[in-house]
Scaffold this motif. Structure first.
Motif, PDB file in Angstrom:
ATOM      1  N   PHE A   4       0.701  -1.373  -0.436  1.00  0.00           N
ATOM      2  CA  PHE A   4       0.069   0.230  -0.198  1.00  0.00           C
ATOM      3  C   PHE A   4       0.736   1.158  -0.090  1.00  0.00           C
ATOM      4  O   PHE A   4       1.839   1.975   0.658  1.00  0.00           O
ATOM      5  CB  PHE A   4      -1.032   0.262   1.586  1.00  0.00           C
ATOM      6  CG  PHE A   4      -2.323  -1.272   1.103  1.00  0.00           C
ATOM      7  CD1 PHE A   4      -3.614  -0.601   0.646  1.00  0.00           C
ATOM      8  CD2 PHE A   4      -1.607  -2.602   1.345  1.00  0.00           C
ATOM      9  CE1 PHE A   4      -4.611  -1.228   0.892  1.00  0.00           C
ATOM     10  CE2 PHE A   4      -2.881  -3.165   1.174  1.00  0.00           C
ATOM     11  CZ  PHE A   4      -3.831  -2.921   1.257  1.00  0.00           C
ATOM     12  N   LEU A   6       0.448   5.702   0.962  1.00  0.00           N
ATOM     13  CA  LEU A   6      -0.749   6.289   1.798  1.00  0.00           C
ATOM     14  C   LEU A   6      -0.006   7.643   1.486  1.00  0.00           C
ATOM     15  O   LEU A   6       1.216   8.085   1.376  1.00  0.00           O
ATOM     16  CB  LEU A   6      -0.180   6.294   3.303  1.00  0.00           C
ATOM     17  CG  LEU A   6      -0.830   7.457   4.927  1.00  0.00           C
ATOM     18  CD1 LEU A   6      -2.083   6.861   4.501  1.00  0.00           C
ATOM     19  CD2 LEU A   6       0.098   7.402   5.479  1.00  0.00           C
ATOM     20  N   HIS A  16      -4.684   4.513  10.405  1.00  0.00           N
ATOM     21  CA  HIS A  16      -4.035   3.622   8.843  1.00  0.00           C
ATOM     22  C   HIS A  16      -2.936   2.993   8.453  1.00  0.00           C
ATOM     23  O   HIS A  16      -2.575   2.095   9.243  1.00  0.00           O
ATOM     24  CB  HIS A  16      -4.186   4.371   7.288  1.00  0.00           C
ATOM     25  CG  HIS A  16      -4.923   5.112   7.366  1.00  0.00           C
ATOM     26  ND1 HIS A  16      -6.363   4.315   5.857  1.00  0.00           N
ATOM     27  CD2 HIS A  16      -6.066   6.141   7.386  1.00  0.00           C
ATOM     28  CE1 HIS A  16      -7.349   4.904   6.051  1.00  0.00           C
ATOM     29  NE2 HIS A  16      -7.358   6.225   7.005  1.00  0.00           N
ATOM     30  N   SER A  70      -3.489   4.441  -0.077  1.00  0.00           N
ATOM     31  CA  SER A  70      -4.508   4.887   1.013  1.00  0.00           C
ATOM     32  C   SER A  70      -5.160   6.566   1.105  1.00  0.00           C
ATOM     33  O   SER A  70      -3.655   6.552   0.976  1.00  0.00           O
ATOM     34  CB  SER A  70      -4.244   3.985   2.614  1.00  0.00           C
ATOM     35  OG  SER A  70      -4.270   3.415   2.638  1.00  0.00           O
ATOM     36  N   CYS A  72      -5.526  10.078   2.106  1.00  0.00           N
ATOM     37  CA  CYS A  72      -5.857  10.402   3.391  1.00  0.00           C
ATOM     38  C   CYS A  72      -6.095  11.973   3.309  1.00  0.00           C
ATOM     39  O   CYS A  72      -6.191  12.581   4.552  1.00  0.00           O
ATOM     40  CB  CYS A  72      -5.217  10.189   4.297  1.00  0.00           C
ATOM     41  SG  CYS A  72      -5.467   8.288   5.027  1.00  0.00           S
ATOM     42  N   ILE A  93      -8.458   3.568  -1.256  1.00  0.00           N
ATOM     43  CA  ILE A  93      -8.918   3.211  -0.555  1.00  0.00           C
ATOM     44  C   ILE A  93      -8.836   4.826   0.577  1.00  0.00           C
ATOM     45  O   ILE A  93      -7.998   5.167   0.392  1.00  0.00           O
ATOM     46  CB  ILE A  93      -8.332   2.429   0.834  1.00  0.00           C
ATOM     47  CG1 ILE A  93      -8.518   0.738   0.066  1.00  0.00           C
ATOM     48  CG2 ILE A  93      -9.209   2.495   2.192  1.00  0.00           C
ATOM     49  CD1 ILE A  93      -7.218   0.395  -0.624  1.00  0.00           C
ATOM     50  N   GLU A  95     -10.967   7.618   1.995  1.00  0.00           N
ATOM     51  CA  GLU A  95     -11.006   7.864   3.383  1.00  0.00           C
ATOM     52  C   GLU A  95     -12.798   8.753   3.219  1.00  0.00           C
ATOM     53  O   GLU A  95     -12.950   9.141   2.260  1.00  0.00           O
ATOM     54  CB  GLU A  95     -10.640   8.905   4.255  1.00  0.00           C
ATOM     55  CG  GLU A  95     -10.195   8.643   5.489  1.00  0.00           C
ATOM     56  CD  GLU A  95     -10.411   7.780   7.011  1.00  0.00           C
ATOM     57  OE1 GLU A  95     -11.327   7.691   6.768  1.00  0.00           O
ATOM     58  OE2 GLU A  95      -9.760   6.901   7.299  1.00  0.00           O
ATOM     59  N   VAL A 122     -13.616   4.513   2.984  1.00  0.00           N
ATOM     60  CA  VAL A 122     -13.803   3.949   4.847  1.00  0.00           C
ATOM     61  C   VAL A 122     -14.544   4.251   5.016  1.00  0.00           C
ATOM     62  O   VAL A 122     -15.114   5.371   5.565  1.00  0.00           O
ATOM     63  CB  VAL A 122     -12.256   4.653   4.992  1.00  0.00           C
ATOM     64  CG1 VAL A 122     -12.308   4.408   6.515  1.00  0.00           C
ATOM     65  CG2 VAL A 122     -11.168   4.391   4.087  1.00  0.00           C
ATOM     66  N   HIS A 294     -10.472   0.621  12.194  1.00  0.00           N
ATOM     67  CA  HIS A 294      -9.742   0.822  10.495  1.00  0.00           C
ATOM     68  C   HIS A 294      -8.839  -0.613  10.604  1.00  0.00           C
ATOM     69  O   HIS A 294      -8.950  -1.172   9.619  1.00  0.00           O
ATOM     70  CB  HIS A 294      -8.614   1.832  11.202  1.00  0.00           C
ATOM     71  CG  HIS A 294      -9.549   2.809  10.960  1.00  0.00           C
ATOM     72  ND1 HIS A 294     -10.111   3.918  10.909  1.00  0.00           N
ATOM     73  CD2 HIS A 294      -9.051   3.913   9.324  1.00  0.00           C
ATOM     74  CE1 HIS A 294     -10.518   5.510  10.888  1.00  0.00           C
ATOM     75  NE2 HIS A 294      -9.783   4.650   9.431  1.00  0.00           N
ATOM     76  N   TYR A 298      -9.804  -2.863   7.122  1.00  0.00           N
ATOM     77  CA  TYR A 298      -8.575  -3.020   6.043  1.00  0.00           C
ATOM     78  C   TYR A 298      -8.135  -4.646   6.406  1.00  0.00           C
ATOM     79  O   TYR A 298      -7.677  -5.190   5.027  1.00  0.00           O
ATOM     80  CB  TYR A 298      -6.892  -2.363   7.532  1.00  0.00           C
ATOM     81  CG  TYR A 298      -6.639  -1.977   6.539  1.00  0.00           C
ATOM     82  CD1 TYR A 298      -6.176  -1.195   5.130  1.00  0.00           C
ATOM     83  CD2 TYR A 298      -6.790  -0.380   7.485  1.00  0.00           C
ATOM     84  CE1 TYR A 298      -6.182   0.155   4.219  1.00  0.00           C
ATOM     85  CE2 TYR A 298      -6.083   0.799   6.390  1.00  0.00           C
ATOM     86  CZ  TYR A 298      -5.977   1.088   5.293  1.00  0.00           C
ATOM     87  OH  TYR A 298      -5.519   2.896   4.767  1.00  0.00           O
TER      88      TYR A 298
END
Length: 334
Positions: A4, A6, A16, A70, A72, A93, A95, A122, A294, A298
């Motif tokens: 993944f 971020l 996360h 992910s 965010c 993914i 938020e 999420v 969370h 996941y």
């Protein structure tokens, strides 16, 4: 082990990072790259994770080797960042909320469909043990006919919270307390109540120096005839008071409260059922209003990537929340 990346190393990224750290121990997933336009944030997250830091999203997409990102970042940027990931062949993914407009969310859905990649959003509170038990009772028909669904989000966010980041409280990137703080609760109400037929709302900006609202009341009429309300403020004195969900039905009444829908406060049904024995075992004490879902979320993502489960909250499912929020804002500013 799934890899993944971020994107966005601010407030929510901690959940996360901690979740994937646990999954890394199990040999299931890990962060291999992180990115933030504020170098200090990216460097700090990279040091904690043990991965490479990037300061430009496109550079990370071009150079890093990973399966999913992910996201965010500020809410208004979520759809654009999903689209960029899809164009690079990466799963997303995102938020909550999926975005600040239906138009942008629709564009992200189309991009992921075209690229044939997953677009997941999420909604970790769906994985709360309390919520799972409530959903089980609902699907078993224990409520009979639904009459009313109410959610209260009585939290506090001081002016300093908004001043920490210029995007907070703006219409373009954030929205107000309904779009930001209450997005999970809007999701809960529509998930439990089903299709929404009509929306009305009143809002005010009473104490915070922001573009959007700090207090709002939203009323819903479901297609079933049931009524709903979502009451939200970030002005609760002196600290967060509750994040609750109450369902009133023909044969049952349930209220889940606490700061993050983490405690069964009322559980009454006309019939007895073995699931009732679980109500004393599902309460939790989360560290924050974000709850503790969370990690379970996941775990679900990994199952989706392994084709062991269908995704619970896709971009299309998350779109329903954005649709209600947008409808409420249109009623306020008609």
């Amino acid at each position: 082990m799934y890899k993944f990346a971020l994107l966005g190393c601010g407030r929510i990224s901690k959940n996360h990072i901690e979740s994937l750290a646990e999954l890394k121990k199990e040999g299931k997933a890990e962060f291999v790259a992180c990115c933030d336009i504020i170098p200090e944030r990216a460097d700090s997250a990279a040091s904690q994770i043990g991965c490479k830091a990037y300061y430009n999203y496109q550079s990370m997409l071009n150079e890093a080797n990973f399966d999913a990102v992910s996201i965010c970042t500020p809410s208004g940027l979520h759809p654009d960042h999903v689209i960029m990931a899809a164009q690079a062949g990466k799963h997303s993914i995102s938020e909550k909320p999926a975005g600040t407009s239906l138009e942008s969310v629709n564009a992200a859905i189309d991009a992921c469909d075209k690229a044939q990649v997953h677009y997941l959003v999420v909604k970790q509170n769906r994985f709360n043990k309390t919520v799972q038990l409530l959903r089980k009772a609902l699907e078993a028909g224990r409520f009979g006919k639904l009459y009313m669904i109410t959610s209260n989000v009585f939290w506090t966010r001081p002016q300093e919270y908004y001043d920490q980041a210029k995007w907070r409280g703006t219409w373009e990137f954030d929205g107000g307390c309904l779009s930001n703080q209450a997005a999970h609760y809007v999701d809960m109400v529509q998930w439990m109540g089903g299709a929404v037929e009509d929306v009305s709302a009143f809002s005010s900006t009473l104490a915070r120096r922001i573009e959007a609202e700090d207090t709002i009341v939203v009323n819903l009429k479901f297609r079933s005839g049931a009524l709903g309300s979502i009451n939200v403020t970030t002005l609760t004195y002196p600290k967060n008071l509750e994040g609750s969900l109450t369902i009133l039905g023909e044969k049952g009444t349930v209220r889940i409260g606490g700061v993050a829908m983490n405690k069964v406060e009322t559980w009454q049904f006309a019939d007895n059922n073995p699931m009732d024995e679980a109500i004393n075992n599902v309460n939790t004490n989360p560290k924050s209003v974000y709850g503790s879902g969370h990690l379970d979320y996941y775990g679900h993502v990994i199952d989706v990537l392994d084709s062991k489960a269908d995704p619970i909250v896709t971009g299309r499912e998350a779109r329903k929340t954005v649709e209600i929020i947008e409808a409420a804002y249109k009623k306020v500013f008609k």
